[in-house]
Scaffold this motif. Sequence first.
Motif, PDB file in Angstrom:
ATOM      1  N   SER A 174     -46.015 -14.068 -24.352  1.00  0.00           N
ATOM      2  CA  SER A 174     -47.342 -13.961 -24.134  1.00  0.00           C
ATOM      3  C   SER A 174     -48.434 -15.135 -24.688  1.00  0.00           C
ATOM      4  N   THR A 201     -48.140  -7.154 -13.666  1.00  0.00           N
ATOM      5  CA  THR A 201     -47.960  -8.399 -13.978  1.00  0.00           C
ATOM      6  C   THR A 201     -48.928  -9.421 -13.675  1.00  0.00           C
ATOM      7  N   THR A 224     -51.655  -3.911 -20.003  1.00  0.00           N
ATOM      8  CA  THR A 224     -50.733  -4.522 -18.672  1.00  0.00           C
ATOM      9  C   THR A 224     -49.489  -4.720 -19.092  1.00  0.00           C
ATOM     10  N   SER A 225     -49.133  -5.512 -20.213  1.00  0.00           N
ATOM     11  CA  SER A 225     -47.698  -5.701 -20.593  1.00  0.00           C
ATOM     12  C   SER A 225     -46.666  -4.419 -20.666  1.00  0.00           C
ATOM     13  N   GLN A 271     -36.894 -10.525 -26.928  1.00  0.00           N
ATOM     14  CA  GLN A 271     -37.836 -10.529 -25.721  1.00  0.00           C
ATOM     15  C   GLN A 271     -37.350 -11.407 -24.638  1.00  0.00           C
ATOM     16  N   ASP A 281     -51.683  -8.619 -15.973  1.00  0.00           N
ATOM     17  CA  ASP A 281     -51.234  -9.280 -17.379  1.00  0.00           C
ATOM     18  C   ASP A 281     -51.497 -10.804 -17.592  1.00  0.00           C
ATOM     19  N   HIS A 295     -54.368  -6.713 -22.232  1.00  0.00           N
ATOM     20  CA  HIS A 295     -53.133  -7.431 -22.128  1.00  0.00           C
ATOM     21  C   HIS A 295     -51.938  -6.484 -22.777  1.00  0.00           C
ATOM     22  N   TYR A 317     -40.614 -15.039 -12.660  1.00  0.00           N
ATOM     23  CA  TYR A 317     -40.731 -14.204 -13.896  1.00  0.00           C
ATOM     24  C   TYR A 317     -40.104 -14.864 -15.003  1.00  0.00           C
ATOM     25  N   ASP A 358     -46.150 -15.742 -13.541  1.00  0.00           N
ATOM     26  CA  ASP A 358     -46.290 -14.452 -13.694  1.00  0.00           C
ATOM     27  C   ASP A 358     -47.032 -14.048 -12.427  1.00  0.00           C
TER      28      ASP A 358
END
Length: 212
Positions: A38, A93, A111-112, A173, A96, A108, A17, A55
């Motif tokens: 992303s 994930t 799912t995120s 992030q 995503d 996207h 991850y 991912d």
Amino acid sequence: MRGAAATAALVIAGVAYSSWVFDFIVPTGRDRFRSFLSELEEPDVPCHRVYEYGDIVAGGAAVAAALILVTLGLRGVGARTAVAAVGVFGVATVADALSPMGTAPLVHAATSAIAVFSLFVTMIAATWSAYREGSWPILKTSGAAVFALVTVATGWMLGSDRLQGDYLLGLAQRIQVGSMSVWLIVWGISLSVGTWWSTRPGPNPRPEPRTR
């Protein structure tokens, strides 16, 4: 054996991850302080498959960990909730990674959001279980500290997204996702320690004194 397999799966999920750190080895040209992670999976980004497969591996390993943990017969609402939530995180994930932001933005985004929310539920439920149900002792200390960092970074992100100005959203992030990766690894280690602690032999009882 199953406990060790679950630990390995969680550690793999945490490491995979954090595939975004590969950007420090092969720079993509994206602003690390302001760009979303992303964006690293976009087709025009060098080595974008590294982030996509990272991912996918992370999600698959999280699902595997959840399935293994289910077979261990964990007790307690918190523990079971954490296991179910990490499984949802894994599925989201993978979805995503297969729905890039540039080609399927709505999917996207969904799912995120599901992945992050599910992992938050996992961390809350697992930490609660560590305190109230006696599961995974390391989560009381190291896990709780990492979870606090995730919470601060998430608050930073949410605030930055709603305020006008340059608040280094990308940096927030990266701290958030990096802390989540560390938390998954800490949970895996805590699982092994908890299993060892619960199965290790206790001290020999003292002999009862003889009476005449």
